[in-house]
Write a protein that holds these residues in place. Structure first.
Motif, PDB file in Angstrom:
ATOM      1  N   UNK A 113     -11.115  12.175  13.227  1.00  0.00           N
ATOM      2  CA  UNK A 113     -11.872  13.391  13.019  1.00  0.00           C
ATOM      3  C   UNK A 113     -10.875  14.509  12.771  1.00  0.00           C
ATOM      4  N   UNK A 127     -10.209  18.061  12.363  1.00  0.00           N
ATOM      5  CA  UNK A 127     -10.727  19.433  12.451  1.00  0.00           C
ATOM      6  C   UNK A 127      -9.698  20.394  11.903  1.00  0.00           C
ATOM      7  N   UNK A 171     -13.902  24.336   8.106  1.00  0.00           N
ATOM      8  CA  UNK A 171     -14.940  23.945   9.057  1.00  0.00           C
ATOM      9  C   UNK A 171     -16.232  23.578   8.329  1.00  0.00           C
ATOM     10  N   UNK A 185     -20.519  15.491   6.886  1.00  0.00           N
ATOM     11  CA  UNK A 185     -21.557  14.875   7.712  1.00  0.00           C
ATOM     12  C   UNK A 185     -22.873  14.770   6.954  1.00  0.00           C
ATOM     13  N   UNK A 238     -23.680  31.323   8.706  1.00  0.00           N
ATOM     14  CA  UNK A 238     -22.867  30.544   9.648  1.00  0.00           C
ATOM     15  C   UNK A 238     -23.776  29.809  10.629  1.00  0.00           C
ATOM     16  N   UNK A 239     -24.884  30.465  11.032  1.00  0.00           N
ATOM     17  CA  UNK A 239     -25.835  29.810  11.937  1.00  0.00           C
ATOM     18  C   UNK A 239     -26.390  28.553  11.266  1.00  0.00           C
ATOM     19  N   UNK A 284     -23.864  25.783  11.225  1.00  0.00           N
ATOM     20  CA  UNK A 284     -23.716  25.185  12.548  1.00  0.00           C
ATOM     21  C   UNK A 284     -24.884  24.265  12.870  1.00  0.00           C
ATOM     22  N   UNK A 285     -26.104  24.717  12.524  1.00  0.00           N
ATOM     23  CA  UNK A 285     -27.281  23.895  12.816  1.00  0.00           C
ATOM     24  C   UNK A 285     -27.281  22.614  11.988  1.00  0.00           C
ATOM     25  N   UNK A 325     -24.610  20.991  11.047  1.00  0.00           N
ATOM     26  CA  UNK A 325     -23.659  20.087  11.706  1.00  0.00           C
ATOM     27  C   UNK A 325     -24.310  19.485  12.948  1.00  0.00           C
ATOM     28  N   UNK A 326     -25.039  20.326  13.689  1.00  0.00           N
ATOM     29  CA  UNK A 326     -25.666  19.852  14.920  1.00  0.00           C
ATOM     30  C   UNK A 326     -26.675  18.739  14.629  1.00  0.00           C
ATOM     31  N   UNK A 341     -24.428  15.615  15.261  1.00  0.00           N
ATOM     32  CA  UNK A 341     -24.466  15.289  16.684  1.00  0.00           C
ATOM     33  C   UNK A 341     -25.818  14.733  17.103  1.00  0.00           C
ATOM     34  N   UNK A 342     -26.875  15.176  16.438  1.00  0.00           N
ATOM     35  CA  UNK A 342     -28.215  14.724  16.840  1.00  0.00           C
ATOM     36  C   UNK A 342     -28.789  13.763  15.808  1.00  0.00           C
ATOM     37  N   UNK A 401     -31.545  11.533  16.817  1.00  0.00           N
ATOM     38  CA  UNK A 401     -32.800  12.143  17.236  1.00  0.00           C
ATOM     39  C   UNK A 401     -33.984  11.581  16.446  1.00  0.00           C
TER      40      UNK A 401
END
Lengths: 364, 326
Positions: A84, A86, A289, A296, A335-336, A339-340, A342-343, A347-348, A351
């Protein structure tokens, strides 16, 4: 019947899941916009209009996308080797130093030569900045996530020092280098687009777009059509199996990180040789970033990365317009959304995957 | 006015304490999270969220204590999302933390603009009730008249915000919890060998979630300190990498509380000296570029991680989501 249905679902899943996850990220973003007291649908429309609605908007969208293709590919190559990265932000920044050296000191050469040297220098400096964390991971076992973060900070300090003390244009306050030789200006794509009847206006879209697309094709070929790519992916997926097959995972870690850093280092082609024509403070501006989100979302596949880079390019360009049109919405909203994405995509990702598989397939 | 070396050193140390406080709180937050096996890259986002939450609440309600409460709540909420993604949904911990850091770094200025309409920041906290101001302990003024040892009392021990004293208390408290209580034993065990704990009938998910939430509380205090004690309101990116620096300090301290404290103090000291020495030529060396000193903690951590100095001993199960065996 159910078997063919599950086979169909599994074939569609790689396309369906990113879209659904993106939908979730946009839904949450929409809720945020709603809670601020603006209309999310109107915001979406402004973003779309701002990014694709005019030739100039499209030019900016593709200009930003170019950055994200480079960094997205960089993250993906490292990912396929099980790493990974970064550190793309720092690698892109230091890569820009290589690009700038060519632009500042070798500008007397013919233009085609300067551009090729610029590519090589950007790639070389980016790769060098990735090499140390890669070596520490491969030989010393220090975790690459931590070391690449540290190298982002070290790189940023190094570049600030170089810009403030060494490369700054004499007699100037702002930490910027002098302008590159005009042989180091990448040609604009205005002519090319005017054939299609599109007027790019003031947008800085340049040859780097074509270079990044070439890089995407090359990386796809390298990873899926060559022995080297196969070995790299085996080393990343199962180091034990790789070792058993006589492949050294450590060697491929190093090679993948060199390639990753080289791709990130090419960011300077677009931003510096293509647009600003000088070295500026913090020019990557988070593109390293965003590359994580792009990779992803594009499932670490070069073709997917080109599309998700386009999406993020549009978000950044359209988001700027949004802040302009709706004064209550900050530039930072983009930016929000990043980030969402990526989330939800990164990461989810489980889900939705598990419930959907439970619905559409007989065996999980 | 020329200050004596003694006074300069005392003032440098006092500055060190102020700079170290958010690092110490954040490193303790990282300690709980990492020792339970959850990567603590989310410190930056939690701290930034708390900085915004505390500044916003303090600006609206006019009370620093309410600010602290809201700041800690915001940070804990972020920690809850993090543990939902990492612990329960088995998501990649690094990706989840980076995602939240990026989200918060955008969300805080977005909400600041929408709520206060003063650019991307909260209104400045001008009223003294809105901030955790420096406390002057009894006799501090008197002790100043006898610089030695009076200054040690008046500048080093007295004259800090209440959060500084809280941080000082939290170090031994965290060490006690981690090493002397049953909960602490479980946290350490779940970071080393979650299977062992699972087979003893203890929920791995529960312990990790608790550890991450504690990490949220501590990060919340750190963020509140930045916005209401060190600063006077929220400005975008005001954490400026302090969460990552705290993680570096934790690693530098080999994931142990007192060593991490030492690393935080060392990093803070270099920072304070750097600010003081800006542009001042040193004998033999000349002017040290301030950027070099900024990079120094990261360089030291990389060298330490490389194992050239000592062998790093990270928790064995760090970063690995725990899948229960069926």
């Amino acid at each position: 019947m159910s078997q063919s249905r599950s086979a169909l679902y599994l074939r569609l899943e790689p396309f369906l899941l990113p879209v659904l996850n993106l939908g979730l990220a946009l839904l949450v973003s929409g809720l945020i916009i709603f809670s601020i007291g603006e209309n999310p649908l109107k915001a979406l429309q402004v973003i779309f209009q701002g990014s694709f609605g005019s030739g100039e908007g499209l030019g900016y969208t593709l200009f930003y996308s170019t950055n994200y293709i480079f960094t997205g590919l960089a993250v993906a190559v490292a990912y396929h080797a099980g790493l990974f990265n970064i550190g793309c932000e720092g690698q892109a920044y230091v890569g820009g130093l290589g690009v700038s050296f060519v632009g500042l000191y070798l500008g007397g050469l013919p233009a085609w030569c300067v551009i090729i040297l610029g590519i090589l220098a950007g790639a070389l400096f980016g790769a060098a900045w990735a090499y140390v964390p890669a070596w520490l991971q491969a030989r010393k076992g220090s975790h690459i996530v931590i070391t690449t973060i540290m190298f982002n900070f070290i790189g940023s300090a190094l570049m600030t020092w170089l810009l403030v003390v060494v490369l700054i244009k004499p007699g100037q306050q702002a930490p910027e280098s002098r302008e590159f030789s005009n042989h180091a200006f990448l040609p604009s794509l205005k002519g090319l687009f005017s054939y299609a009847g599109i007027n790019l206006g003031q947008s800085p879209l340049n040859l780097a777009l074509l270079i990044s697309l070439t890089a995407a094709v090359a990386i796809w070929f390298l990873l899926w059509r060559t022995r080297f790519g196969y070995q790299l992916r085996v080393a990343g997926t199962s180091p034990a199996a790789a070792r058993y097959a006589g492949i050294s995972p450590e060697n491929f870690m190093l090679k993948a990180m060199l390639l990753s850093g080289a791709l990130a280092g090419c960011l300077g082609l677009n931003e510096l040789m293509g647009s600003q024509h000088r070295l500026t403070l913090d020019f990557p501006a988070g593109a390293g970033f965003i590359g994580i989100a792009v990779a992803l979302m594009g499932r670490n596949n070069p073709i997917g990365i080109c599309f998700s880079a386009l999406l993020f390019g549009a978000l950044v360009q359209g988001g700027g317009e949004l802040a302009f049109e709706m004064p209550h919405i900050s530039h930072a909203l983009v930016i929000v959304i990043q980030g969402l994405v990526i989330l939800f995509c990164g990461a989810l990702d489980q889900l939705l995957k598990k419930p959907l598989r439970r619905i559409f397939t007989t065996t999980v | 006015m020329t200050l004596s070396y003694y006074t300069v050193i005392i003032l440098l140390l006092a500055g060190t304490i102020r700079v170290a406080t958010p690092l110490i709180l954040s490193a303790l937050a990282g300690l709980f999270s990492e020792r339970s096996g959850v990567v603590a890259l989310g410190l930056e986002g939690m701290m930034l969220g708390a900085a915004f939450g505390s500044a916003a609440a303090s600006a609206i309600y006019g009370s620093a204590w309410l600010g602290l409460l809201v700041g800690v709540s915001v940070s804990v909420l972020i920690a809850a999302v993090l543990s939902f993604a990492c612990v329960f949904k088995k998501g990649n911990q690094v990706v989840a933390a980076i995602a939240l850091n990026i989200t918060i770094s955008g969300l805080a200025p977005t909400l600041a603009l929408a709520w206060f309409n003063q650019g991307n920041q909260t209104p400045g906290l001008t009223n003294s009730a809105q901030r955790f101001l420096e406390i002057t302990l009894p006799w501090a003024k008197v002790s100043r008249t006898h610089p030695f040892p009076g200054l040690i009392y008046s500048e080093l021990i007295s004259g800090h915000s209440v959060i500084v004293y809280l941080a000082a208390l939290l170090v031994p408290l965290s060490a006690f919890i981690l090493y002397k209580t049953r909960f602490g034993l479980r946290v350490r065990a779940v970071g080393e060998n979650p299977h062992a704990l699972d087979s003893a009938g203890i929920s791995v998910n529960k312990i990790r979630t608790q550890a991450v939430l504690i990490s949220g509380v501590l990060s919340g205090v750190a963020g509140t300190y930045l916005a209401t004690a060190a600063g006077a309101g929220f400005i975008p990116d005001m954490t400026a990498g302090k969460g990552y620096l705290a993680l570096a300090a934790l690693i530098f301290g080999n994931w142990k509380p007192y060593r991490a404290l030492g690393a935080c103090l060392l990093f803070a000291f270099t920072d304070t000296v750097a600010t003081r020495l800006q542009g001042v030529p040193l004998p033999l060396i000349g002017i040290i570029p301030v950027q070099f000193i900024i990079a120094l903690p990261y360089l030291m951590t990389v060298i330490l991680l490389a194992g050239f100095v000592a062998r790093p001993e990270p928790p064995k199960a760090i970063g690995v989501p725990y899948e229960k065996e069926n």
